[in-house]
Every structure is written in C-alpha cells, then in structure tokens.
Scaffold this motif. Structure first.
Motif, PDB file in Angstrom:
ATOM      1  N   ALA A 158      -4.806 -30.222 -32.298  1.00  0.00           N
ATOM      2  CA  ALA A 158      -5.058 -31.367 -31.160  1.00  0.00           C
ATOM      3  C   ALA A 158      -4.718 -30.887 -29.748  1.00  0.00           C
ATOM      4  O   ALA A 158      -4.954 -31.433 -28.797  1.00  0.00           O
ATOM      5  N   GLU A 159      -3.574 -29.894 -29.701  1.00  0.00           N
ATOM      6  CA  GLU A 159      -3.424 -29.347 -28.539  1.00  0.00           C
ATOM      7  C   GLU A 159      -3.852 -28.219 -28.092  1.00  0.00           C
ATOM      8  O   GLU A 159      -4.241 -27.202 -28.880  1.00  0.00           O
ATOM      9  N   ALA A 160      -3.752 -27.925 -26.829  1.00  0.00           N
ATOM     10  CA  ALA A 160      -4.231 -26.691 -26.224  1.00  0.00           C
ATOM     11  C   ALA A 160      -3.214 -25.718 -25.387  1.00  0.00           C
ATOM     12  O   ALA A 160      -3.117 -24.473 -25.547  1.00  0.00           O
ATOM     13  N   ASP A 161      -2.377 -26.501 -25.057  1.00  0.00           N
ATOM     14  CA  ASP A 161      -1.289 -25.951 -24.272  1.00  0.00           C
ATOM     15  C   ASP A 161       0.111 -26.162 -24.939  1.00  0.00           C
ATOM     16  O   ASP A 161       0.581 -27.509 -24.803  1.00  0.00           O
ATOM     17  N   PHE A 162       0.585 -25.140 -25.740  1.00  0.00           N
ATOM     18  CA  PHE A 162       1.943 -25.354 -26.309  1.00  0.00           C
ATOM     19  C   PHE A 162       2.998 -25.211 -25.541  1.00  0.00           C
ATOM     20  O   PHE A 162       3.465 -24.199 -24.973  1.00  0.00           O
ATOM     21  N   GLN A 163       4.207 -26.142 -25.817  1.00  0.00           N
ATOM     22  CA  GLN A 163       5.414 -26.003 -25.086  1.00  0.00           C
ATOM     23  C   GLN A 163       6.582 -25.682 -25.984  1.00  0.00           C
ATOM     24  O   GLN A 163       6.269 -26.016 -27.303  1.00  0.00           O
ATOM     25  N   ILE A 164       7.469 -25.018 -25.840  1.00  0.00           N
ATOM     26  CA  ILE A 164       8.441 -24.674 -26.652  1.00  0.00           C
ATOM     27  C   ILE A 164       9.141 -26.046 -27.234  1.00  0.00           C
ATOM     28  O   ILE A 164       9.430 -26.864 -26.816  1.00  0.00           O
ATOM     29  N   VAL A 165       9.183 -25.658 -28.749  1.00  0.00           N
ATOM     30  CA  VAL A 165       9.676 -27.011 -29.351  1.00  0.00           C
ATOM     31  C   VAL A 165      11.258 -27.197 -29.143  1.00  0.00           C
ATOM     32  O   VAL A 165      11.775 -26.322 -29.193  1.00  0.00           O
ATOM     33  N   ASN A 166      11.666 -28.488 -29.035  1.00  0.00           N
ATOM     34  CA  ASN A 166      12.995 -28.741 -28.819  1.00  0.00           C
ATOM     35  C   ASN A 166      13.565 -28.733 -30.144  1.00  0.00           C
ATOM     36  O   ASN A 166      12.981 -29.566 -31.179  1.00  0.00           O
ATOM     37  N   VAL A 167      14.656 -28.114 -30.629  1.00  0.00           N
ATOM     38  CA  VAL A 167      15.421 -28.258 -31.844  1.00  0.00           C
ATOM     39  C   VAL A 167      16.754 -28.677 -31.777  1.00  0.00           C
ATOM     40  O   VAL A 167      17.264 -28.632 -30.581  1.00  0.00           O
ATOM     41  N   LYS A 168      17.538 -29.107 -32.823  1.00  0.00           N
ATOM     42  CA  LYS A 168      18.816 -29.281 -32.682  1.00  0.00           C
ATOM     43  C   LYS A 168      19.569 -27.926 -32.545  1.00  0.00           C
ATOM     44  O   LYS A 168      19.573 -27.157 -33.130  1.00  0.00           O
ATOM     45  N   GLY A 169      20.771 -28.199 -31.771  1.00  0.00           N
ATOM     46  CA  GLY A 169      21.776 -26.939 -31.511  1.00  0.00           C
ATOM     47  C   GLY A 169      22.083 -26.855 -30.313  1.00  0.00           C
ATOM     48  O   GLY A 169      21.570 -27.689 -29.252  1.00  0.00           O
ATOM     49  N   LYS A 170      23.269 -25.743 -29.859  1.00  0.00           N
ATOM     50  CA  LYS A 170      23.899 -25.743 -28.877  1.00  0.00           C
ATOM     51  C   LYS A 170      23.432 -24.500 -28.006  1.00  0.00           C
ATOM     52  O   LYS A 170      23.460 -23.553 -28.692  1.00  0.00           O
ATOM     53  N   SER A 171      23.628 -24.384 -26.875  1.00  0.00           N
ATOM     54  CA  SER A 171      23.100 -23.218 -25.982  1.00  0.00           C
ATOM     55  C   SER A 171      24.108 -23.231 -24.827  1.00  0.00           C
ATOM     56  O   SER A 171      23.988 -24.158 -24.070  1.00  0.00           O
TER      57      SER A 171
END
Length: 270
Positions: A158-171
């Motif tokens: 469905a998508e052509a332009d992928f963004q980095i996925v948001n996941v749980k965690g700290k940085s």
C-alpha cells in the motif's frame, strides 16, 4: 521482492518466530517463493559480512540479553549492509521485559542502510529456565506472528515511501539490566559458567551448539571462551549434565520465575 531471514537463535525460539513471519510474507507475495535464511548463531557464520539490495525484504531477529541487543553481536550486526532493503526488526525475550532491545536493533539496521518498516517483541522460553515462558513461542504466539506478517504485507503493497517505524524504548538506551542480591545490591553474573556432572557421556553436542565456540572439544567440562548464558548447552544436553551452581545466578533465576510468571503478549509496531 525476495524475502530473507537473519537470526541468532541459540535455543530455536527466535528462529521459529522470524521464520514464520518471513514465510507468511513470502506466501502473500508469491506462492512457492523460497525464503533465504542467514543463521548467524554459530561463530563461523559471523565471519562473513552480508549485503542486501533494495529489492529484498529481511526479517532480522535476535534474543534480548539484559534488556538489550547482545553486545557480542554488535560487531557482526554493524557489518551487514542494507542498501535500502526493507527490514522487520524482531526481538525475543524471556517474559521479563525487552527494555531497549527493539529500538536498539531498529537503530542498528537503520544506520546500516535498511528501511525498517516494522518491529515486534515476542516471548520465548527463558534461557535460564524450563518453566518461565515454558514452550513459547506457542500456537497463540505463532498466530500473532502470522497476523503480523499479513499486516506487513499490506503495508508493503500500500505504501511507496516508507518512514522508520516507531517502536517502544528509550534513547539514549538504558544500561544493561543487572540482577540484585539479598541486600538489594547489583550483582555481576557475566563470568558465571556452566558446570558438567558425571552424567556427561562426552557426546560433544554442547561443543557444536555453543554460539561462542567456548566449550573445549577435548574436555567439554572446560570453557575456552565467554559464556553468554544462552542456554544452548543446558537445554540441548541429552543427559542433562550441564548446570549452574552460582548462588547469585540461581537466586536471579528463581526471582525471574516467581516475579515474571504472568504471561506477557507480543507487542507489534507498524
């Protein structure tokens, strides 16, 4: 697109989940497509770097150790070249917590040229125990893995332009999780090693499954390298000859089995 798996799986739990996700994506893309597997559990498999292309999908899985990606794998993971391949980051933990392992794996893959479009934290039988998350991933977990793969397929188509996925965690990432003694003080069990009792029949299976290559082939009771407490030698021993007797290790194992007995469920990010 070609579908691949890459995994470190000393006792088979990570491999099981990663393979199911990849096979289901592959089936959705084209029936009969073969999934290529890169198993980097054993030392020799981590000697050669691997690279992919933008026409590939890679499901990458590692176990969680002390809430993080195992530090013994960082050098190898950072040698992999993504070249804009799509990646799904998967971590397996023993029902305590995955802390910052998933976000760390996502970041490693992203920095090495992958487009990380999904992430998942699944549960597997704990490497220290035969009762904590016993026999997981189970049928329910695998059904969730299949559904996750279907969702990933829908996203890919469905998508052509992928963004980095948001996941749980700290940085920045939290420090590695450390067990505590009876006085509530952190203890270091990194140098704790398994012992071998008289039930050993010298079959040398433990030598062949040790992911660090640390068990001496001539004397299987002797370690010639580090032990990451992955459980491979203990859980695969046909005579149950391998064991730990360190007080801090055993106390930590018991606490995990009591405190984290309640079932946790996979967490998915798309």
């Amino acid at each position: 697109m070609k579908v691949n798996t890459m995994f470190f799986s000393a006792t088979g739990t990570t491999r099981k989940v990663v393979s199911r996700i990849a096979e289901k994506i592959s089936e959705n893309l084209e029936k009969g497509m073969v999934v290529k597997s890169f198993d980097f559990t054993l030392p020799n498999a981590r000697k050669e770097p691997v690279s992919f292309t933008k026409e590939e999908i890679v499901v990458v899985g590692v176990p969680v150790i002390a809430g993080r990606v195992p530090n013994v794998l960082l050098k190898y993971l950072n040698s992999i070249k993504g070249n804009d391949a799509l990646a799904i980051a998967v971590v397996l933990y023993g029902n305590r917590n995955y802390d910052d392992a998933l976000i760390e794996l996502r970041d490693i893959l992203q920095l090495n040229g992958f487009k990380v479009i999904a992430g998942g934290a699944f549960i597997g039988e704990h490497s220290f125990s035969k009762i904590l998350a016993k026999d997981r991933p189970d049928e329910k977990d695998m059904a969730i893995a299949s559904d996750f793969a279907d969702q990933i397929y829908s996203k890919i188509t469905a998508e052509a332009d992928f963004q980095i996925v948001n996941v749980k965690g700290k940085s920045p990432y939290r420090d590695y999780y450390r067990p505590k003694n009876l006085q509530g003080e952190p203890v270091d069990i990194r140098k704790v090693t398994p012992l071998t009792n008289s039930d050993c029949n010298n079959c040398k299976l433990c030598v062949s499954v040790c992911p660090m290559g640390s068990i001496d082939k001539e004397d299987v009771s002797r370690l010639i390298g580090i032990c990451i407490k992955c459980g491979a030698c203990i859980k695969n021993c046909p005579t149950q000859a391998k064991y730990y007797d360190d007080e801090d290790y055993l106390r930590h194992k018991y606490e995990l089995e009591i405190e984290f007995a309640s079932r946790r469920e996979p967490e998915l990010f798309l």
